[in-house]
Structure formats: C-alpha cells, structure tokens
Design an enzyme around this catalytic site. Structure first.
Site, short mmCIF file in Angstrom:
data_model
loop_
_atom_site.label_atom_id
_atom_site.label_comp_id
_atom_site.label_asym_id
_atom_site.label_seq_id
_atom_site.Cartn_x
_atom_site.Cartn_y
_atom_site.Cartn_z
N VAL A 14 0.83 -1.21 0.00
CA VAL A 14 0.00 0.00 0.00
C VAL A 14 0.86 1.26 0.00
O VAL A 14 0.65 2.18 -0.80
CB VAL A 14 -0.97 -0.01 1.21
CG1 VAL A 14 -1.66 1.33 1.38
CG2 VAL A 14 -2.00 -1.12 1.03
N CYS A 257 -5.51 -9.69 3.49
CA CYS A 257 -6.62 -8.82 3.92
C CYS A 257 -7.91 -9.56 4.28
O CYS A 257 -8.45 -9.35 5.37
CB CYS A 257 -6.92 -7.79 2.83
SG CYS A 257 -5.57 -6.62 2.62
P1 NAD Z 1 3.19 -4.57 4.15
O1 NAD Z 1 3.46 -5.56 5.22
O2 NAD Z 1 3.40 -4.94 2.72
O3 NAD Z 1 4.06 -3.25 4.42
C1 NAD Z 1 4.18 -2.61 5.65
C2 NAD Z 1 5.47 -1.81 5.69
O4 NAD Z 1 5.51 -1.05 6.90
C3 NAD Z 1 6.73 -2.67 5.66
O5 NAD Z 1 7.60 -2.22 4.64
C4 NAD Z 1 7.36 -2.44 7.05
O6 NAD Z 1 8.78 -2.47 7.04
C5 NAD Z 1 6.85 -1.05 7.37
N1 NAD Z 1 6.85 -0.71 8.78
C6 NAD Z 1 6.51 -1.50 9.84
N2 NAD Z 1 6.60 -0.79 10.99
C7 NAD Z 1 6.97 0.47 10.65
C8 NAD Z 1 7.21 1.65 11.38
N3 NAD Z 1 7.05 1.70 12.71
N4 NAD Z 1 7.58 2.77 10.72
C9 NAD Z 1 7.74 2.74 9.37
N5 NAD Z 1 7.52 1.65 8.61
C10 NAD Z 1 7.15 0.53 9.25
O7 NAD Z 1 1.70 -4.10 4.40
P2 NAD Z 1 0.59 -3.74 3.28
O8 NAD Z 1 0.15 -5.00 2.60
O9 NAD Z 1 1.07 -2.59 2.48
O10 NAD Z 1 -0.63 -3.29 4.22
C11 NAD Z 1 -0.58 -2.08 4.97
C12 NAD Z 1 -1.98 -1.80 5.49
O11 NAD Z 1 -2.87 -1.57 4.40
C13 NAD Z 1 -2.62 -2.93 6.30
O12 NAD Z 1 -3.44 -2.37 7.29
C14 NAD Z 1 -3.48 -3.65 5.28
O13 NAD Z 1 -4.55 -4.32 5.87
C15 NAD Z 1 -3.97 -2.50 4.43
N6 NAD Z 1 -4.31 -2.82 3.05
C16 NAD Z 1 -3.57 -3.72 2.37
C17 NAD Z 1 -3.90 -4.00 1.04
C18 NAD Z 1 -3.10 -5.04 0.27
O14 NAD Z 1 -3.61 -5.49 -0.77
N7 NAD Z 1 -1.91 -5.41 0.71
C19 NAD Z 1 -4.97 -3.36 0.43
C20 NAD Z 1 -5.68 -2.40 1.15
C21 NAD Z 1 -5.34 -2.14 2.47
#
Ligand code: NAD
Length: 429
Positions: A14, A257
């Site tokens: 995201v 998700c």
């Molecule tokens: P992800 O695990 O791919 O990425 C999360 C990132 O955050 C990682 O790069 C990690 O290193 C970083 N991170 C962790 N702690 C941190 C901190 N304290 N400071 C800075 N960076 C930090 O997650 P994602 O799939 O992108 O999902 C993120 C959110 O969006 C979740 O809540 C998810 O439910 C939601 N979401 C995901 C999708 C999807 O398709 N993946 C779609 C819509 C919403």
C-alpha cells in the site's frame, strides 16, 4: 492542483504504491520505512515487490526528484500530510494488532509541523481514528481516515483509477485538503465521518469475501448434485442486482486482507456484544472449501494421502502477485503434507522460502512421477503449458484444476483426466 508535500510511513504494497502514484500525480513524496535495506534498495530504484507498473513509477519519481525514501521519522517535519500505511496484522483473538500504528504515531507526533494532517490508510478497527488522535496528543494536528481499496496485482491501476476515494474527516476543510491529493483522478470522492470511513473498508472486504464463500458453496453443491458451476455462476451473475464479479469459484479465499478483516470485523462486533452471523458463516464456509479441496485431492488420487505424490502449481494467494501471506494454496499444501503426502510446488514468482514444501523452478519438474497435479493459483502461464509434456511427466494422468485455467479439450487431447471444482458432469463416463 496544488502539489502537497506528503510523507508515507511504511513502504509495503500500500505505502509504496501510494508514494509512487502520488509522486506521479505531481506531489512531493518522502516515503519512510524502518527497514533500512528496503529504503537503500528503493533509493537505487530496486523495487522489492512484484506489482505491475510500480518499477516504472518509482524510477520516474526518483528521476523527477519528487520521490525519495528514508528511514528517518524526522522527514515528517517537512510534510503537510503524513499517511500511515503500516501493517495491522491479526492477533490470536481475531482482533487487529495496532502496535505498528501506535508506535509510529507516537514517534512522529512530536516531529510534526503545526497543522499537519495524519491520514490513516491502513485497514484499522472502527474507533482507531480516536486512538490516533489520542496518540498524537497534539491540538494543532488533524487525523483523517482514508482507507485504501487497492488490490495486489493491480495496485497501481487501482490507485490511479479507483472506484471511489473515501475520506472520513471530522472537519470538512481538512477532508478537502486530503481530497485535493486525488484531484487529478477521475473518480468519486466520498466525504464522510471517520467512523463510517473505517467501517466502509471492513464492510467492502467482508462483502467480497462473503460473495466468494457463496459461489464456493455453490461449487461444492454442484459437485454433489451434478450441476455445472459455470452455468450457475453465469445465470446468477447476469442478474444486474447480483453482478458477475467475484463469482469465480476457487480453492478458498485468502491473502493478507480478507481473512484478517473478516475475523477483525467479527471480533469488533463481539467486543460491543454484537454478532455478525453472515460474516461468521462466510469465514466458516471458507474453511469448508479448504477442507473440500483437500478431500477431493485424496478422492481423485484414490489412495490415502500418505501414499500420494502431489505436484502443486501455484503458491501465491492469487495470480500477478508475489504475496503468499495467508494463501489458500499454501494452506492446502500444509494440509496435504500434514496428512503425509509428498508435495512438490511450482510457482512462477513466489519466494521458495515462503513455501512449506519442496519447490521446483519449472512446472514440468514438479510433475515428475506425481500421482496428481493440483492447480491452486490462476497464473495465466498454467493455461499455456505443454500438456503433452505434463502427461509424460506425471505418474498418473489426474489433474485437479481448482482455478479453471487449463483448457479441457487440450487436457483430453494430451490424455489427461481433468477434474474441476463444481464440474462433476465432466467426470461422467
Ligand atoms: P506490508 O506488510 O506490505 O508493508 C508494511 C510496511 O511497513 C513494511 O515495509 C514495514 O517495514 C513497514 N513498517 C513497519 N513498521 C513500521 C514503522 N514503525 N515505521 C515505518 N515503517 C514501518 O503491508 P501492506 O500490505 O502494504 O498493508 C498495509 C496496510 O494496508 C494494512 O493495514 C493492510 O490491511 C492495508 N491494506 C492492504 C492491502 C493489500 O492489498 N496489501 C490493500 C488495502 C489495504
């Protein structure tokens, strides 16, 4: 459009997509992540995720100077808007773990400039908006909910051409500031209150998961009654009140998700003494689908799983992504191996270390000597393999295609016995 200076916290699926797309739309974007290796790689244009179009947008952002990556929270001081794209993983009790969000908000709070807007894009339980405001503890900063609806595999396309953008803000002027980030997109901006915005995201994912559970139930019933799931889905989907999207049966839904958001919504309701019987049943029904596919593998093999050698094609939770988190394919692989089957997996992209079985680098080697080939992810490449070569490799000619990617006529011509979900008629002599 007035370009804004935006900080993105978290550069996963995201966050990276949001950062690259907002830079593409003309904003100045600092993307921050605690993973320093990832930050270093991104600053040299190396993109750690597989997502159509993202490499090009990251390269464009870096060369234009509008996009940069850092591991330093201090960068938020330069931004007018900070977007939280942090993980919200499930907790054992079904709730969502907000520790990543809480810790990041508390770290950035003292660094934000006056009048900063902190936008939550992560999927968070209803009520998190108030928690973010508490954690910020700044009367001169604003919190806004702007849930993200992109799908992995088409994340860039979804971000740049969304069905809608939902903005939940207590203050209309602040909501408009966030909306201006998207002003170059041809889409509907829906302004609402933060609580409703948070619930819209949960409701959307839960509804889609329920629709999949329903069509998967119909496929099980077709297997039992001798009906054809393709006809049933076509007849159902042509009713415009129902719509044809999300009516393709599969081995069960998963990914990072749907399972966590479905359970998260049930958990949230329970904490306020409410029950969501439809949502709870959708989750339970998905477990039945995983069971059903596992049992079907044994039934088709005509032997106990402990005596069966199985080739599996597909490990990611769907095609066009490298993400194996909560993948139904891996769930089924785990069930098969737990029952003693010897499983070899081929996936075009998934990292071998995420797969709990032996892996191969091409689809044919996975089939060598196998009693059955099971297709669990809908990679397009599986539809164009040389089925004569597959037949020559397999010990027995059975193929169980849970994603309907293999052409039945080509399978028959190659001497394979094709089994598909909800298509029992094909198996009649
Ligand atoms: P992800 O695990 O791919 O990425 C999360 C990132 O955050 C990682 O790069 C990690 O290193 C970083 N991170 C962790 N702690 C941190 C901190 N304290 N400071 C800075 N960076 C930090 O997650 P994602 O799939 O992108 O999902 C993120 C959110 O969006 C979740 O809540 C998810 O439910 C939601 N979401 C995901 C999708 C999807 O398709 N993946 C779609 C819509 C919403």
């Amino acid at each position: 459009m007035n370009p804004e200076t935006v900080t993105i916290i978290g550069t996963g699926y995201v966050g990276l997509t949001t950062a690259a797309c907002l830079a593409h739309l003309g904003h100045r974007v600092h993307a921050m992540d605690i993973d320093t290796d990832k930050v270093d790689a991104l600053n040299t244009g190396q993109v750690p995720i597989v997502e159509a179009g993202i490499d090009r947008l990251v390269a464009e952002g870096l060369s234009s100077g509008r996009l940069s990556f850092t591991a330093d929270y201090a960068v938020v001081a330069d931004a007018t808007i900070t977007m939280l794209c942090l993980p919200t993983p499930p907790k054992p009790d079904g709730g969502l773990d907000l520790a990543y969000v809480e810790s990041a908000v508390k770290r950035i709070a003292p660094l934000l400039s006056a009048d900063s807007i902190v936008v939550t894009k992560s999927t968070v339980p209803v009520g998190t908006h108030d928690l973010v405001r508490t954690w910020l503890d700044r009367s001169d900063a604003h919190a806004v909910s702007n849930p993200e609806f992109l799908r992995e595999g088409t994340a860039v396309e979804d971000f740049l051409a969304p069905d809608r953008v939902v903005i939940g803000a207590a203050n209309a002027a602040i909501g408009e500031r966030v909306a201006s980030l998207y002003s170059r997109l041809d889409t509907t901006i829906m302004h609402t209150d933060p609580t409703s915005a948070e619930l819209i995201k949960y409701a959307a994912n839960t509804f889609l998961a329920t629709k999949l559970s329903f069509i998967n139930e119909m496929s099980r019933l077709c297997d039992h009654l001798g009906a054809d799931i393709d006809s049933v889905a076509a007849g159902l989907g042509s009713d415009h009140r129902i719509g044809s999207a999300f009516l393709r049966p599969g081995p069960g839904w998963g990914g990072s998700c749907f399972p966590k958001d479905t359970l998260g919504l049930c958990h949230l309701a329970q904490t306020t003494d409410h029950h969501l019987p439809v949502t709870e049943a959708a989750y339970a029904s998905n477990q039945l689908q995983l069971d059903h596919v596992t049992c079907e593998v044994e039934r088709i093999s005509q032997r106990p799983l402990s005596e069966v050698s199985i080739a599996v094609w597909g490990a990611t939770f769907k095609a066009e992504t490298d993400d194996t988190r909560d993948s139904p394919a891996l769930d089924i692989v785990a069930r098969l191996t737990q029952q003693g089957a010897r499983v070899t997996v081929y996936d075009p992209i998934a990292a071998p270390e995420t797969i709990p079985a032996r892996t191969t680098e091409d689809p044919y080697s996975a089939c060598t000597g196998a009693d059955i080939l099971v297709v669990l992810t809908e990679w397009a490449e599986f539809g164009s393999v040389d089925l004569d070569k597959v037949a020559a490799q397999l010990g027995n000619p059975h193929v169980y295609d849970t994603r309907a990617v293999i052409d039945p006529a080509a399978a028959e011509a190659a001497g394979l016995v094709l089994h598909r979900l909800g298509k029992p008629a094909e198996r009649r002599p």
